[in-house]
Structures are given as C-alpha cells and as structure tokens.
Enzyme design. Sequence first.
Site, PDB file in Angstrom:
ATOM      1  N   ASP A   1     -44.647 -24.420  71.851  1.00  0.00           N
ATOM      2  CA  ASP A   1     -43.945 -24.367  73.414  1.00  0.00           C
ATOM      3  C   ASP A   1     -42.543 -24.587  72.478  1.00  0.00           C
ATOM      4  O   ASP A   1     -41.807 -25.726  72.262  1.00  0.00           O
ATOM      5  CB  ASP A   1     -44.750 -26.553  72.897  1.00  0.00           C
ATOM      6  CG  ASP A   1     -43.410 -26.978  74.328  1.00  0.00           C
ATOM      7  OD1 ASP A   1     -42.938 -26.170  75.323  1.00  0.00           O
ATOM      8  OD2 ASP A   1     -44.135 -28.321  75.014  1.00  0.00           O
TER       9      ASP A   1
ATOM     10  N   ASP B   1     -39.914 -21.287  78.753  1.00  0.00           N
ATOM     11  CA  ASP B   1     -40.994 -22.240  78.160  1.00  0.00           C
ATOM     12  C   ASP B   1     -42.650 -21.794  78.577  1.00  0.00           C
ATOM     13  O   ASP B   1     -42.754 -21.579  78.860  1.00  0.00           O
ATOM     14  CB  ASP B   1     -40.745 -23.422  79.479  1.00  0.00           C
ATOM     15  CG  ASP B   1     -41.907 -24.104  79.975  1.00  0.00           C
ATOM     16  OD1 ASP B   1     -41.927 -25.231  78.070  1.00  0.00           O
ATOM     17  OD2 ASP B   1     -41.858 -25.586  79.854  1.00  0.00           O
TER      18      ASP B   1
END
Length: 530
Positions: A311, A124
């Site tokens: 992201d 992430d």
Amino acid sequence: MKTKRENRQSVDRMVNMEAKLKAVLVSLFLSSLLFSLVSSATTDGLFRIGLKKMKLDQNDQLAARLESKEGESLRASIRKYFRHGNLGDSQDTDIVGLKNYMDAQYFGEIGIGTPPQTFTVIFDTGSSNLWVPSSKCYFSVPCYFHSKYKSSQSSTYRKNGKSADIHYGTGAISGFFSEDNVKVGDLVVKNQEFIEATREPSVTFLVAKFDGILGLGFQEISVGNAVPVWYNMVKQGLVKEPVFSFWLNRKTDDDEGGELVFGGVDPDHFKGEHTYVPVTQKGYWQFDMGEVLIDGETTGYCAGGCAAIADSGTSLLAGPTAVVAMINHAIGATGVVSQECKTVVAQYGETIMDLLLSEASPQKICSQIGLCTFDGTRGVGMGIESVVDEKNGDKSSGVHDAGCSACEMAVVWMQSQLRQNQTKERILEYVNELCDRLPSPMGESAVDCLQLSSMPNVSLTIGGKVFDLSANEYVLKVGEGAAAQCISGFIAMDVPPPRGPLWILGDVFMGRYHTVFDYGNMRVGFAEAA
C-alpha cells in the site's frame, strides 16, 4: 563599379547572412540533440513520474489526532469505518476505510482537462478512485487551500453528475463524478471518470501537502464501480507492458522523493532479482505472507500464514495487535501520548505543584506556564482551540493540543494527590504512572532516537524469502533538531477473518524494497531498492 560604401554594405549583408546561417545550424543541432535526449529517455517504453517527498512534522501528527473522534484508539476508528466492498460480499472489509492520509509521504503531479489543470496527488495502491477538489466546493474549508478543478475551463470535459462518497479512517470526501482527459507524465488517458470533491474532512486535508488521490488498486473496490486510471492506461494501449513499479527514496538528505514507473521496471531502481507472489484477492494488491521474526526469532503468530497488501498510500506498517505489541516491546516503544505527558511532567511538574500549593486558580495554571490559552473557563490548546461535532454542531470537549491536554490532566491528578497529603516525590511518581496508561489516539508509539543502533531487526517472510528491516528503516523521525521525535513504524490493526489477519505494508516497507505491481500476471514483486 560599386562604390566603397556599396561594397561595405554587401560585405555586411554577407556577414549577417553567415551569422544567421550559423544561428540556424546551431539551433538545428541543439534541437536534434534535445530530441535525441528526449527520445533516449523513452526508448525503453517506460513512463516515469517523479515523486516528491514530505517530511512528517508535529502539526501533521496533531491534525491526525484531532481527526480521531474524541481521542478514540485506532482500533475504534477502524471498527467505525468497516464497510463492505462493491462485490456485495459481507465479509469483504474495505481497507480504504482504515486509511489515514496524514501518514502518506510521497506524491506527484497530474493534469486534468484540456488544457491540463495541475494537481498534486498521492498515487495510492490501496484505493482505486481518482478524486480532486472541485470548483463547486463552497462550504469545505480545505478546498480553499488546494487546487480546484474547473470544468468550464476544459474543452474535453464531459458531464456525469453521479454522486460519490468515500469514507476514510479520519473522515470522508463526497462529491460527484465527471469525465475528462487525465495527463500522467507524458501519457494522456482519455475520457477518465473521476470524482469532483465538494466536501473534505476539516483538519486532515486542510494541512495536507496534496490536493487529491489517484488510486491504483483494482476496480473491485472502486466507489461507483468507476474504471481506474490504470485500467484505462492499459485499455487505451498507452503502456508497453501492464506493469507499474515504485521506487521510494528513503534517504532523508535527498530532495528526490522517488519514482513511479508505468509500463515496466527500471533496472536502476533495484538490486538482484524480485521475489514474486500471486495476488490472492483482487481489490487491494493482496498476497499471502509468512512468518514475522524479531531479531531472527519467530513470533509464531503467522505460522499458519497471514494476508498482506502492498500500500503506497500508507506510510506505516500495520499488523495484528498481538505481533505489533511484541515488536514495540522489543524496540522499547512507548505510547506517543504517554511520552508527551511525561515530558510535560518532567519540565513543568514541580511548577504546577508549586502553583497549586500557592492556591493559584487550577483552571489558569496551564495558561500561566504557557502551554495553553485561557478561554474564560479553562485552558485550550494554542494551535487549534476546538472542532465542531458534525452531528449536533456543539463544540467537542477535551480536544486540545497534546501539551495543553497533558498539563490539564497533570493539574487534576496532582490536586487529588495533594488532598491526600502525599509527598512531592510520590505525587510526581503517581502522575508518571498515569502517563504510562494513556492510550495514543492514533495508535503511534515513540522510541528513543538515541537507541536506534541497539534495536533488533524485524523481518517479514514473503514467497519463502526473508525481508529484513533495520531500525533506521522502520523508525520514522518527526520534526527536526532537539524537538524531533522518533516514531515506531509499526502500528496495531486487527482485521478479522476471512480478510484478516492482515498486514498493510506501507512506505516503511516499500522504501526498503522496490515494489512491482504486475497487472498482466496478477502478482506483486519485491527486491532490494537501489
């Protein structure tokens, strides 16, 4: 003189020796071949992590909605979890608090400890901590459905014990810090600080296909100021270049999910050249973005510039409500809950009305037609009956699955109209009008799967270059076959200045465009994925 028997034994020994010699030579040849193959895979100095791909389904969507407190809108959830970053800047909004990991589709494996204990994690770029469930997680149900780290089984474990707490848009994880070796692909990061989670949100991580999160953001947003795994890779000299890159495979028929490459860029993963933009604010991989276009026409909202972050831990593409509303209007998107409500009315509306006219018990109607189960007082969803409010321990009201909730609302609305002696046609029209006004708890919007070819391109301007997204790229399919739903990849999210207006470019964008995170030069690059 040797006898015939002795001669035969001598020959047999020679044959056996020759066979053994051949076997050794074949073994050496195969070993050298295997070594050369393995070596050739690493001679470019790149370390590859294969990513697995998860398909979204209705259960995931339901779980995400149930975690949204009492069906609040996404914006309310965002406001609830706004908090300040570790820099102490009161204006620094923590985007981690906006995350809904039910949307994340790509994950891979790592090992923690010696010998390595295997965990599936989301890599992430929108957070910075590594956490996995702990063997000391006793009272959180999701921990029993995932791999748990056992410090007693690792010879390289080092005790830390400092408490940790991370808030997400759909709940929080808490636990304590520990230190151990972390194996990522062929790399072993020594003495890595990570969080042993002893508490996880009930529904979100219960149905999750992954065990934990490995954050690839900057230390500025790391809880407890822990040094991120990526920082230690660079510091310990494990990678050739301070660069990592993502290739996400968006071909639905392929089993291969994609690849995360540490130490550089694989030229087979992209076409042409990358467009690079500088990181404007450390924490997230944040950069300046230009105008947003719908079918080639400017929206005007980002004429003065908008901020954006790349992201990998978010599936959707989030942006300011004003622009997302324009996009969703242009592609004919409607609220997911509105669509589910209308589906129930279309399939069961007349049946519900007939049952009401026959004076059936209103509380039992939805269970009678199979959309709910009856708990003695009302219909409840057949999947998850209720959740517990953490503050007071009481059962929360009105949290059922979508079909049951829509049916119960339809019963109430129809009852009110029947009291006014309205016609059947007018009642069904009225109920559909109310369906249109239902907000979607998680902010999703549905589109007609049959209309993808007629939907416009949506484009983002980055570094002076226009990056197009077609309907096939910005629409997510949830479920399979006739029951499949198509979800708009755009979701509304308003982050106030100075951090906002902000766009979060998740997997919808990163799947179309190969993304390079250049830590050495503090920049992000995008090129068409191969």
